[in-house]
Design a protein around this motif. Structure first.
Motif, PDB file in Angstrom:
ATOM      1  N   VAL A  33     -33.165 -15.328  -5.032  1.00  0.00           N
ATOM      2  CA  VAL A  33     -32.816 -14.190  -4.673  1.00  0.00           C
ATOM      3  C   VAL A  33     -31.677 -13.729  -6.002  1.00  0.00           C
ATOM      4  O   VAL A  33     -31.751 -12.631  -6.144  1.00  0.00           O
ATOM      5  N   PRO A  51     -28.775  -3.798 -11.217  1.00  0.00           N
ATOM      6  CA  PRO A  51     -27.916  -4.820 -10.965  1.00  0.00           C
ATOM      7  C   PRO A  51     -26.810  -5.864 -10.704  1.00  0.00           C
ATOM      8  O   PRO A  51     -27.848  -7.190 -10.909  1.00  0.00           O
ATOM      9  N   LEU A  78     -30.252  -9.868  -9.284  1.00  0.00           N
ATOM     10  CA  LEU A  78     -31.092  -9.991  -8.306  1.00  0.00           C
ATOM     11  C   LEU A  78     -32.649  -9.974  -8.623  1.00  0.00           C
ATOM     12  O   LEU A  78     -33.075  -9.197  -9.663  1.00  0.00           O
ATOM     13  N   PRO A 131     -38.402 -11.302  -2.322  1.00  0.00           N
ATOM     14  CA  PRO A 131     -38.461 -11.178  -1.963  1.00  0.00           C
ATOM     15  C   PRO A 131     -37.713  -9.890  -3.559  1.00  0.00           C
ATOM     16  O   PRO A 131     -37.140 -11.013  -3.817  1.00  0.00           O
ATOM     17  N   VAL A 183     -35.558  -7.190  -5.842  1.00  0.00           N
ATOM     18  CA  VAL A 183     -35.043  -5.780  -6.009  1.00  0.00           C
ATOM     19  C   VAL A 183     -35.221  -5.004  -7.230  1.00  0.00           C
ATOM     20  O   VAL A 183     -34.865  -5.920  -8.108  1.00  0.00           O
ATOM     21  N   ARG A 184     -35.724  -4.093  -6.990  1.00  0.00           N
ATOM     22  CA  ARG A 184     -35.667  -2.646  -7.763  1.00  0.00           C
ATOM     23  C   ARG A 184     -35.073  -1.339  -7.725  1.00  0.00           C
ATOM     24  O   ARG A 184     -35.651  -0.737  -6.703  1.00  0.00           O
ATOM     25  N   VAL A 185     -34.237  -1.529  -8.889  1.00  0.00           N
ATOM     26  CA  VAL A 185     -33.455  -0.411  -8.285  1.00  0.00           C
ATOM     27  C   VAL A 185     -34.548   1.203  -8.625  1.00  0.00           C
ATOM     28  O   VAL A 185     -34.137   1.410  -9.786  1.00  0.00           O
ATOM     29  N   GLU A 186     -35.509   1.676  -8.597  1.00  0.00           N
ATOM     30  CA  GLU A 186     -36.109   2.493  -8.300  1.00  0.00           C
ATOM     31  C   GLU A 186     -35.652   3.856  -8.610  1.00  0.00           C
ATOM     32  O   GLU A 186     -34.988   4.183  -8.168  1.00  0.00           O
ATOM     33  N   TYR A 194     -37.155   0.529  -2.645  1.00  0.00           N
ATOM     34  CA  TYR A 194     -36.037  -0.842  -4.260  1.00  0.00           C
ATOM     35  C   TYR A 194     -35.878  -2.080  -3.398  1.00  0.00           C
ATOM     36  O   TYR A 194     -35.774  -2.508  -4.178  1.00  0.00           O
ATOM     37  N   GLU A 195     -36.824  -2.546  -2.427  1.00  0.00           N
ATOM     38  CA  GLU A 195     -36.899  -4.318  -1.007  1.00  0.00           C
ATOM     39  C   GLU A 195     -37.925  -4.050  -1.484  1.00  0.00           C
ATOM     40  O   GLU A 195     -38.525  -3.028  -0.606  1.00  0.00           O
ATOM     41  N   THR A 216     -41.735  -7.392  -0.833  1.00  0.00           N
ATOM     42  CA  THR A 216     -41.358  -8.862  -0.573  1.00  0.00           C
ATOM     43  C   THR A 216     -43.470  -9.509  -2.318  1.00  0.00           C
ATOM     44  O   THR A 216     -44.221  -8.046  -1.492  1.00  0.00           O
ATOM     45  N   ARG A 267     -36.232   0.541   2.815  1.00  0.00           N
ATOM     46  CA  ARG A 267     -35.733   0.255   1.577  1.00  0.00           C
ATOM     47  C   ARG A 267     -36.363   1.365   0.485  1.00  0.00           C
ATOM     48  O   ARG A 267     -36.764   1.265  -0.423  1.00  0.00           O
TER      49      ARG A 267
END
Lengths: 320, 320
Positions: free
Chosen positions: A54, A74, A85, A109, A111-114, A126-127, A129, A312
């Motif tokens: 993670v 982040p 992440l 999984p 995490v990409r803060v689109e 934004y999450e 898999t 998400r």
């Protein structure tokens, strides 16, 4: 599922209502069976199934770095060190293959803060898999055949287990013929312009491969012929990209040259470079399959929020 | 695998060497087959397989809150809102069951910033995966029988697929008889003192259940009889706890009473309370199986770092 509502705000009562809907139950049943079929299919081919990470000091910074599709990366502190992440396990996969795991996969999984406006595409979360896999010594064509085989098995399995659910969803399973067609990105760009992915996807009735896409330095590039040995798998009917992958670079000098050429920070990749310099990396190829996007297509939904139990959507942080 | 080295620091070269070792390859082969057997076993029992969440506004704060076993609960910002990394999907599972998913499971990576001195236990990691499951309307005994059945199937599968690997690891598979013995926590505490988990585990040659453990307010408590309907599964030979679960509370008044009694922040659980107040929660029971700990026991290793491809030892942040 009221996608319109979800695009504005999600209360816990909306979340509960959406989860309870007959439609979501049908979709998540198909999702579960898709996971069963995908993992069985890779295991049957001799892959080792590993668990994801993670957090990581080194994760894929994604390309091209300065592009504005990712709003933030982040970071958090663990035991006094900064970690990120996981955005993709590409570096981990290269290390695994080099260490002797010849065929590996991870349900990872990411995490990409689109950027918030990507909520409207219906294809970004934004999450999500990835079924991230890698094969030692493989070439582009090996991965094409592998993925075509896996997808055929997934569709066959769903035909057996989920006929009723798919009928109720109005989702007719695609009959596709393998091998899929292969295009060079330049051809598609010439024909469709910069938005080739969407336009070619809308016009197509079958999945197709796109290859030779200029991108991250770790994708193998034939410098003499000016050709990239990488690929995306594009789904038909506007569903767009569902898989992205490549043959990999493994030679230190070439990697260092490409990083300098592309202005990539050596420091972000110091662990990867250290291994490359020691000469332990090996040729391999692999890809990540976007599991939610695959199910979005299989169930013929219009927004990724419809296939996630806890949506998400870029810009909209779900209560749970 | 030099656990001693790993307890001090991990360089990328150590990581590569450890990953490449014959021993780790054997262990990760067994790990992969354990994942195959676990997921097949739950699917065969009619469970729906869902994907995990990584970040959440509401995750299990764990109990007892002021205890110092967790060093920090890292938060990060997504789109201007504070979120936490998933410590357990307990609240998500209760929502799913309430929404009509009668049997669900998730392979859920959890991040728990364990105190650094827990590196020495050999059983703690700051990232690990739970097979987190929940069953609508189930009672304690239903979960006992379910888990005993699943574990028997896992062991049977490993006997078939991994005889050679387990022999090379010197790991003899346990022949255990179901049903496992059941103890109340108080009995064990009286016999062994506060460190009952370790001591009873060392003395036992078979897994056993422990029930009636005072803990989080969401575990079902029979207030009249002063008895908790929750449970841990303890592995033999000092391997300790591998599963933790409970029947759940679902009635708003009782939940609110217990939160006030225990001094739990209502705000941390506002979404959960909102659902309870609307009367949508339902009785259920479930648990989380620590997958790494299960494999630690099955392969008879001495430190959790030996079963993780990218070790996550408290206090030691791995390069990748």
């Amino acid at each position: 599922m009221k996608t319109q509502v979800l695009l504005e705000n999600i209360q816990v009562s909306d979340l509960f209502e959406s989860l309870s809907s007959a439609q979501k139950r049908l979709v998540l049943h198909v999702f579960s069976e898709t996971l069963r079929a995908l993992t069985s299919s890779f295991l049957r081919r001799g892959f080792t199934w590993l668990l994801p990470v993670v957090t990581s000091k080194a994760t894929d910074p994604l390309w091209p770095d300065p592009v504005a599709s990712i709003e933030a990366r982040p970071e958090l502190e663990l035991y006094g060190e900064r970690v990120r992440l996981t955005q993709s396990m590409i570096l981990h996969k290269q290390l695994l293959v080099a260490a002797g795991y010849e065929k590996v996969f991870v349900l990872s999984p990411n995490v990409r803060v689109e950027r918030r406006d990507r909520a409207k595409t219906g294809r970004h979360a934004y999450e999500f898999t990835q079924l991230d896999f890698e094969v030692k010594g493989a070439k582009r064509e090996d991965i094409f055949r592998l993925v075509e085989g896996v997808l055929s098995e997934v569709v066959e399995h769903l035909e057996e287990c989920c006929e009723k659910q798919l009928l109720e969803l109005g989702a007719e399973l695609e009959k596709f013929r393998a091998p899929f067609k292969v295009y060079r990105m330049k051809e598609l760009e010439e024909k469709y312009g910069p938005d080739w992915e969407t336009l070619a996807s809308i016009e197509s009735s079958e999945p197709f491969w796109v290859t030779d896409i200029p991108r991250e330095f770790y994708d193998y590039e034939d410098l003499e012929r000016g050709e990239w040995h990488n690929y995306d798998l594009i789904l038909p009917e506007g569903y767009g990209e569902v898989l992205s992958g490549a043959e990999r670079e493994w030679q230190y000098d070439k990697i260092a040259y490409k990083m300098r050429r592309d202005g990539v920070s050596m420091d972000s990749y110091r662990y990867y470079l250290e291994l490359a310099k020691r000469g332990v990396l090996v040729p391999s190829a692999g890809a990540g399959i976007g599991v939610e996007r695959l199910v979005l297509w299989l169930t013929k939904r219009s927004h990724i929020a419809e296939v996630q139990p806890f949506p998400r959507i870029p810009g909209i942080v779900t209560p749970l």
